[in-house]
Design a protein around this motif. Sequence first.
Motif, PDB file in Angstrom:
ATOM      1  N   PRO A  77      31.279 -28.775  -0.339  1.00 49.32           N
ATOM      2  CA  PRO A  77      30.329 -28.533  -1.438  1.00 49.32           C
ATOM      3  C   PRO A  77      29.164 -27.617  -1.075  1.00 49.32           C
ATOM      4  CG  PRO A  77      30.947 -30.852  -1.366  1.00 49.32           C
ATOM      5  CD  PRO A  77      31.529 -30.220  -0.140  1.00 49.32           C
ATOM      6  N   ASP A  78      28.793 -27.561   0.214  1.00 48.53           N
ATOM      7  CA  ASP A  78      27.656 -26.722   0.594  1.00 48.53           C
ATOM      8  C   ASP A  78      28.066 -25.332   1.063  1.00 48.53           C
ATOM      9  OD1 ASP A  78      28.883 -27.584   2.873  1.00 48.53           O
ATOM     10  OD2 ASP A  78      27.035 -28.016   3.975  1.00 48.53           O
ATOM     11  N   LEU A  79      29.359 -25.000   0.957  1.00 44.10           N
ATOM     12  CA  LEU A  79      29.826 -23.672   1.361  1.00 44.10           C
ATOM     13  C   LEU A  79      29.352 -22.633   0.348  1.00 44.10           C
ATOM     14  CD1 LEU A  79      31.765 -22.457   3.609  1.00 44.10           C
ATOM     15  CD2 LEU A  79      33.479 -22.364   1.794  1.00 44.10           C
ATOM     16  N   MET A  80      28.807 -21.528   0.833  1.00 47.88           N
ATOM     17  CA  MET A  80      28.288 -20.470  -0.020  1.00 47.88           C
ATOM     18  C   MET A  80      29.263 -19.289  -0.053  1.00 47.88           C
ATOM     19  SD  MET A  80      25.568 -21.753  -1.179  1.00 47.88           S
ATOM     20  CE  MET A  80      24.817 -20.334  -1.974  1.00 47.88           C
ATOM     21  N   ARG A 119      37.081 -28.567  -3.183  1.00 46.12           N
ATOM     22  CA  ARG A 119      35.850 -29.244  -2.776  1.00 46.12           C
ATOM     23  C   ARG A 119      34.634 -28.322  -2.847  1.00 46.12           C
ATOM     24  NH1 ARG A 119      36.197 -34.168  -1.543  1.00 46.12           N
ATOM     25  NH2 ARG A 119      38.135 -35.131  -0.826  1.00 46.12           N
ATOM     26  N   ALA A 120      34.854 -27.029  -2.954  1.00 43.01           N
ATOM     27  CA  ALA A 120      33.746 -26.090  -3.047  1.00 43.01           C
ATOM     28  C   ALA A 120      33.318 -25.924  -4.501  1.00 43.01           C
ATOM     29  CB  ALA A 120      34.144 -24.744  -2.455  1.00 43.01           C
ATOM     30  N   THR A 121      32.087 -25.467  -4.696  1.00 42.28           N
ATOM     31  CA  THR A 121      31.571 -25.262  -6.045  1.00 42.28           C
ATOM     32  C   THR A 121      32.291 -24.076  -6.694  1.00 42.28           C
ATOM     33  OG1 THR A 121      29.832 -23.802  -5.230  1.00 42.28           O
ATOM     34  CG2 THR A 121      29.323 -26.150  -5.384  1.00 42.28           C
ATOM     35  N   PRO A 122      32.289 -24.014  -8.034  1.00 40.13           N
ATOM     36  CA  PRO A 122      32.935 -22.891  -8.717  1.00 40.13           C
ATOM     37  C   PRO A 122      32.414 -21.525  -8.267  1.00 40.13           C
ATOM     38  CG  PRO A 122      32.451 -24.636 -10.282  1.00 40.13           C
ATOM     39  CD  PRO A 122      31.816 -25.042  -8.983  1.00 40.13           C
ATOM     40  N   LYS A 123      31.128 -21.441  -7.928  1.00 39.24           N
ATOM     41  CA  LYS A 123      30.566 -20.170  -7.467  1.00 39.24           C
ATOM     42  C   LYS A 123      31.255 -19.702  -6.196  1.00 39.24           C
ATOM     43  CE  LYS A 123      26.154 -17.957  -6.315  1.00 39.24           C
ATOM     44  NZ  LYS A 123      24.691 -18.152  -6.170  1.00 39.24           N
ATOM     45  N   THR A 124      31.509 -20.621  -5.277  1.00 37.49           N
ATOM     46  CA  THR A 124      32.178 -20.262  -4.028  1.00 37.49           C
ATOM     47  C   THR A 124      33.661 -20.019  -4.256  1.00 37.49           C
ATOM     48  OG1 THR A 124      30.570 -21.586  -2.789  1.00 37.49           O
ATOM     49  CG2 THR A 124      32.606 -20.996  -1.663  1.00 37.49           C
ATOM     50  N   GLN A 125      34.273 -20.823  -5.123  1.00 37.38           N
ATOM     51  CA  GLN A 125      35.688 -20.601  -5.450  1.00 37.38           C
ATOM     52  C   GLN A 125      35.906 -19.197  -6.000  1.00 37.38           C
ATOM     53  OE1 GLN A 125      36.846 -23.681  -8.166  1.00 37.38           O
ATOM     54  NE2 GLN A 125      36.598 -25.324  -6.689  1.00 37.38           N
ATOM     55  N   SER A 126      34.948 -18.741  -6.807  1.00 32.64           N
ATOM     56  CA  SER A 126      35.095 -17.432  -7.433  1.00 32.64           C
ATOM     57  C   SER A 126      35.048 -16.298  -6.413  1.00 32.64           C
ATOM     58  CB  SER A 126      34.005 -17.217  -8.486  1.00 32.64           C
ATOM     59  OG  SER A 126      32.720 -17.162  -7.892  1.00 32.64           O
ATOM     60  N   ALA A 127      34.535 -16.576  -5.210  1.00 33.78           N
ATOM     61  CA  ALA A 127      34.496 -15.545  -4.177  1.00 33.78           C
ATOM     62  C   ALA A 127      35.896 -15.120  -3.767  1.00 33.78           C
ATOM     63  CB  ALA A 127      33.723 -16.050  -2.958  1.00 33.78           C
ATOM     64  N   LEU A 128      36.857 -15.999  -4.002  1.00 35.73           N
ATOM     65  CA  LEU A 128      38.246 -15.677  -3.669  1.00 35.73           C
ATOM     66  C   LEU A 128      38.955 -14.892  -4.762  1.00 35.73           C
ATOM     67  CD1 LEU A 128      39.681 -18.921  -2.021  1.00 35.73           C
ATOM     68  CD2 LEU A 128      39.380 -16.712  -0.934  1.00 35.73           C
ATOM     69  N   GLN A 171      41.628 -18.826 -12.014  1.00 37.78           N
ATOM     70  CA  GLN A 171      41.934 -18.793 -10.591  1.00 37.78           C
ATOM     71  C   GLN A 171      43.304 -19.407 -10.313  1.00 37.78           C
ATOM     72  OE1 GLN A 171      38.740 -19.957  -8.097  1.00 37.78           O
ATOM     73  NE2 GLN A 171      39.856 -19.661  -6.205  1.00 37.78           N
ATOM     74  N   MET A 172      43.649 -20.462 -11.022  1.00 36.88           N
ATOM     75  CA  MET A 172      44.983 -21.057 -10.846  1.00 36.88           C
ATOM     76  C   MET A 172      46.069 -20.035 -11.137  1.00 36.88           C
ATOM     77  SD  MET A 172      44.943 -24.325  -9.937  1.00 36.88           S
ATOM     78  CE  MET A 172      46.347 -25.166 -10.660  1.00 36.88           C
ATOM     79  N   ASP A 173      45.817 -19.187 -12.137  1.00 39.85           N
ATOM     80  CA  ASP A 173      46.818 -18.212 -12.552  1.00 39.85           C
ATOM     81  C   ASP A 173      47.052 -17.146 -11.495  1.00 39.85           C
ATOM     82  OD1 ASP A 173      48.639 -17.441 -14.571  1.00 39.85           O
ATOM     83  OD2 ASP A 173      47.311 -15.811 -15.162  1.00 39.85           O
ATOM     84  N   ARG A 174      46.115 -16.994 -10.570  1.00 37.45           N
ATOM     85  CA  ARG A 174      46.271 -15.988  -9.524  1.00 37.45           C
ATOM     86  C   ARG A 174      47.124 -16.477  -8.355  1.00 37.45           C
ATOM     87  NH1 ARG A 174      42.009 -14.444 -12.393  1.00 37.45           N
ATOM     88  NH2 ARG A 174      41.334 -12.269 -12.367  1.00 37.45           N
TER      89      ARG A 174
END
Length: 343
Positions: A77-80, A119-128, A171-174
């Motif tokens: 959760p704290d991953l940026m 487990r990461a926030t959507p902001k961090t997930q979007s980095a991928l 993101q799932m679609d990717r």
Amino acid sequence: MITEKDIAFFAEKSKEILSEIAKDMVGQQTVVEETVIAMIAGGNVLLEGVPGVGKTRLVRSIGKAFSLPFSRIQFTPDLMPADVTGTNIIEKNEKGQNVLKFQKGPIFSNIILADEINRATPKTQSALLEAMQEHTVTAGGHTFLLEEPFFVLATQNPIEQDGTYPLPEAQMDRFMFKLVVGFPDINELTAIVTMTQESMEEHANAVLTGDDLLAMRHAAKEILITDEVLHYAMKLVTATHPELTSSSDFTKKYIRFGASPRAGQALITAGKVRALMAGRFNVSVDDINALAHPVLRHRIKPSFNAITEKITVDTLIEQLISECDKKKPILPSVIDPKSKKKK
């Protein structure tokens, strides 16, 4: 133009890859094969399974078999976002002046293991998102190209959902495939414990290089696909959409949202790789049916009726295959109201 020699090379090397990975993986043959198919096809994979079933070991073995560097990112959760992509740092140049320099993050590798991505926030997930789709990273106003081949294998635990952030549909679609890693049976578990007692290291040997993988990917694009098989694949994808007039009563009742056009692209691209791995010149309907589950599993949203009647997404896909391929329905009592009346 692809030749018989190219196809024979593709099939032989595919067997060698699977054989090397099998040195480190007990069971899970379908998961291993489909992961390799996605990697050759240029797609990303979402692995769903409980901890300890070999997800990390699988990606490490794949990295060794392809002689590719591997990075592991533990999502918390704290991953940026900067912890994933990298960030600008201040350094002194030869003249003693302070200058900004971009320090690359772990995303700059060929194989990325995104462990427990939900487990990461959507902001961090979007980095991928950009990396997975465009194979680029934008940071500090600059766009950096990722080295090819680039492959993301993400994992998530289906049981523990407290403190997690479900991946958005975009993101799932990717992910080309969503694979379910089941718990091993008693014989497989015994073999796993015996293997890990001897050594925790992976034993897979290098079979191909990154350039060889790119060459195989290029060869797969030249495989022919007939109009009939192409039409069947598109028919299977459109059959998941309840809003279409051509949809069956089953789809309208048990599916809320259908698959995106990326599902059709994934079926064809992965089908070509599967055909080549089997040493065949063309894609068959069997290839499409075999890949329907990993391609559609995360792209179909079941309706409230399906959830209340405990009909799984895999069962929905099986039924759609039976309808499109004109096979015997697996859920006749669900589809035909008359059958319920007879009972």
